[in-house]
Structure formats: C-alpha cells, structure tokens
Design a protein around this motif. Structure first.
Motif, PDB file in Angstrom:
ATOM      1  N   SER A 206      -9.977  86.405 -36.391  1.00  0.00           N
ATOM      2  CA  SER A 206      -9.412  86.189 -37.734  1.00  0.00           C
ATOM      3  C   SER A 206      -9.825  87.322 -38.654  1.00  0.00           C
ATOM      4  O   SER A 206      -9.037  87.824 -39.457  1.00  0.00           O
ATOM      5  N   TYR A 211      -1.828  92.742 -40.111  1.00  0.00           N
ATOM      6  CA  TYR A 211      -0.636  92.261 -40.813  1.00  0.00           C
ATOM      7  C   TYR A 211       0.420  93.354 -40.786  1.00  0.00           C
ATOM      8  O   TYR A 211       0.221  94.428 -41.337  1.00  0.00           O
ATOM      9  N   GLY A 215       3.495  91.495 -43.707  1.00  0.00           N
ATOM     10  CA  GLY A 215       2.746  90.259 -43.433  1.00  0.00           C
ATOM     11  C   GLY A 215       3.556  89.211 -42.684  1.00  0.00           C
ATOM     12  O   GLY A 215       3.063  88.128 -42.388  1.00  0.00           O
ATOM     13  N   THR A 218       1.957  88.762 -37.825  1.00  0.00           N
ATOM     14  CA  THR A 218       0.494  88.827 -37.796  1.00  0.00           C
ATOM     15  C   THR A 218       0.042  88.928 -36.352  1.00  0.00           C
ATOM     16  O   THR A 218       0.703  88.409 -35.449  1.00  0.00           O
ATOM     17  N   GLN A 246      -1.405  80.866 -39.006  1.00  0.00           N
ATOM     18  CA  GLN A 246      -2.067  80.180 -40.123  1.00  0.00           C
ATOM     19  C   GLN A 246      -1.881  80.951 -41.425  1.00  0.00           C
ATOM     20  O   GLN A 246      -1.970  80.386 -42.512  1.00  0.00           O
ATOM     21  N   TYR A 247      -1.617  82.253 -41.322  1.00  0.00           N
ATOM     22  CA  TYR A 247      -1.379  83.041 -42.538  1.00  0.00           C
ATOM     23  C   TYR A 247      -0.071  82.580 -43.179  1.00  0.00           C
ATOM     24  O   TYR A 247       0.956  82.465 -42.521  1.00  0.00           O
ATOM     25  N   GLU A 248      -0.115  82.323 -44.475  1.00  0.00           N
ATOM     26  CA  GLU A 248       1.003  81.650 -45.149  1.00  0.00           C
ATOM     27  C   GLU A 248       2.354  82.355 -45.059  1.00  0.00           C
ATOM     28  O   GLU A 248       3.383  81.695 -44.990  1.00  0.00           O
ATOM     29  N   ASP A 249       2.369  83.703 -45.045  1.00  0.00           N
ATOM     30  CA  ASP A 249       3.651  84.405 -45.022  1.00  0.00           C
ATOM     31  C   ASP A 249       4.119  84.777 -43.616  1.00  0.00           C
ATOM     32  O   ASP A 249       5.159  85.399 -43.451  1.00  0.00           O
ATOM     33  N   ALA A 250       3.329  84.405 -42.598  1.00  0.00           N
ATOM     34  CA  ALA A 250       3.664  84.826 -41.241  1.00  0.00           C
ATOM     35  C   ALA A 250       4.928  84.128 -40.734  1.00  0.00           C
ATOM     36  O   ALA A 250       5.124  82.933 -40.929  1.00  0.00           O
TER      37      ALA A 250
END
Ligand SMILES: [Mn+2]
Length: 317
Positions: A206, A211, A215, A218, A246-250
């Motif tokens: 992590s 990115y 983004g 990922t 888990q990354y919001e914009d992925a």
C-alpha cells in the motif's frame, strides 16, 4: 457433452472410486466443492482422493482437516471449478483428457470432460453442487455445509460482488437452517484474519502503490525480494488483489506478483465498467469481466509499461 443436475447426480451415484481434480492456486470454491464431492463419495462408501497441483492454503484447513489421502486406482475422474485443463497444472498431462464428469460455473469452460455440468449463472461451483445434492436428496450435514458455504462466500467476496444472486442467498439460508456451525467464525477465518507477514506485506505494498492514468489505474507489486525480506510465502498473499481498488478513484486495480527473474503474474480487477477480461486477453490471459489475469515476461519496468498501455486502451473502449 452438456448435462443437467439429474444426470450429474446419477453419475456421482455410479462413479465408483474417484479422483477429484481441483485447479492450481486453489481457492475456497474449488477446495469447498472438492471436499463436498469427497464427503458425498465417502458417505456412499466409495474411495475418493483430491488432486491439486499446488498446496492448499492453511486458511482452509478447517474444511480439509477430516480429509484422509489414500492411494487407489480410480474408476472415474471428476473435476470441480476447473474451466480449462491448463488449470490442472502438473496433473494436466495425466488426467486432462480423462475427465468423466466436470462440475463448474465458468462460462469459459472448454467442455474438455466427457460430461459437463456448467451453470454460468451460479455464483460458485459449490452453488451448482448444492443443486446436485438436492437432486440426490442429500441435505448437507455440518461438514458439507461448511464446504459449500466456503465456496459461495469466497467466490462472492463475502456476498459483496454482483454474482451474489438471490439464489445464492437462498442456498446459504437453507444451509444455515439445517446445519449447526459458527458462520461468523468461518467468515473471520476466511476474510478477516491475517498473519503478521500478510499485515506487513499489505502495508508495504500500500505504501508503494503506484497511481497511473490520473489515478484511474492503481498498481501494487510483490517482488521475490519483498517476499523474502518480509519472510512471507506466495501462498499467504492471495488476498492482495483487492488493495489497489481501495483507492477511491481507481477504475482498474492491478496486482503484479513476480514469478521468477523475468516473469510476472498479473491480477486485474475492475471497479465499474472497464472490462478487464478484454484487457488481460490482449496481454495473453483472460478471466471474468471484473476479475482477470495474465502472465507477462520482461523486466518489471517493461511489464508495468505494457500493462498501463493495455489498460489505457481498454478504458477507451
Ligand atoms: Mn469458482
């Protein structure tokens, strides 16, 4: 030949002593369905043996602890959750063209077996097996219930994915009704607990997540050096592929695992509409629309560049 539940039930009743083949890199569904068939055959007084090209991760030991491995000449070969004989690994050559009965839920099943029961709408091979058991008038006992639940729960990401249909919830409801086991404890084992090595690995990857494409793509990477430095083995890190998303914009999450000096195993996950099955196919692999994979050769930098390029093209579609 494609067969229905009834025919599959009949074949299981008359299969004699059997080998049960499950796929390499075994997951909860193939282990759960393999063990379910094992219990069915044992309960009918037959000999049964599970063959898998790789070791069973210890996370699943609670459903395999009553398995006894014995050698015998099989009358039949059965495969479960195996879409393609390539997934049999080291057993492909010996048994790939000798499978009498295949029970599966992958739309990509290549129909390599003499008799194939494939239900692409089923969330898991274990869901298909539940229907076969019903056809045989068998109500899953506690041991089978734990196996079937494990397959359905793991293949639906603990009932989070789109394949968690009303039918799969109905099946789980009916299993819960007739069994007396601690499902919360199974969920904790399957989805929550991690070894120290896994925890260290998760924070390490992590921390170094990359990115790309604003983004939207990922990427995490597990090199052999990293495994060694954290003292973790490959079998322990099967849960990593969810981290990049888990990354919001992925939109596309990529997990790269080094196999050897110049080859890398790629897992790709899609958060929404991007078809990662197509992207992985363009890289020589395949899989499902939202979860797919491939194997790429080259240096790590070359591999990453190929992936980003393919993801960018796939996103434009
Ligand atoms: Mn499956």
């Amino acid at each position: 030949m494609n067969i229905d539940y009834k025919k599959a039930a009949e074949l299981l009743k008359n299969c004699g002593n059997a080998y049960i083949l499950i796929h390499q890199s075994p997951d909860g569904d193939c282990i759960g369905s393999g063990m379910t068939v094992y219990h069915i055959l044992k309960s009918m007084g037959k000999k049964a043996r599970i063959l898998c090209s790789d070791d069973i991760p210890k996370r699943y030991s609670f459903i395999t602890e009553d398995y006894i491995d014995e050698e015998f000449e099989p009358d039949s070969i059965i495969s479960v959750d195996v879409a393609d004989t390539n997934l049999l690994g080291k057993y492909k050559e010996q048994y790939g063209d000798k499978v009498d009965l295949c029970i599966d839920h992958h739309i990509s099943n290549t129909l390599y077996a003499k008799n194939t029961l494939v239900c692409p709408d089923a969330s898991a091979a274990c869901e298909v097996l539940f229907e076969v058991l019903k056809e045989m008038d068998i109500i899953p006992d506690n041991r089978m219930a734990a196996c079937i639940y494990t397959g359905i729960a793991t293949d639906t990401g603990c009932f989070k994915y789109e394949n968690a249909s009303s039918r799969c919830h109905e099946i789980v409801a009916s299993i819960k009704k007739y069994s007396d086991i601690n499902y919360a404890q199974i969920n904790r084992r399957l989805f929550d607990i991690k070894s120290r090595g896994q925890l260290k690995m998760e924070s390490a990857v992590s921390d170094k997540m990359e990115y790309y494409l604003d983004g939207k793509c990922t990427m995490i990477t597990v090199t052999l050096d990293l495994l060694e430095s954290l003292n973790v083995d490959l079998g322990e890190i099967d849960g990593l592929a969810g981290i990049p998303l888990q990354y919001e914009d992925a939109e596309v999450g990529v997990t790269i695992k080094q196999r050897d000096e110049n080859s890398y195993k790629i897992s790709m996950r899609s958060a929404n509409d991007v078809n990662v099955s197509d992207i992985c196919a363009s890289l020589g692999g395949g899989g499902h629309v939202k979860a797919a994979g491939c194997l790429i050769h080259g240096t790590l930098e070359e591999v990453k560049a190929k992936i980003v390029n393919a993801v960018e093209k796939g996103m434009k579609k």
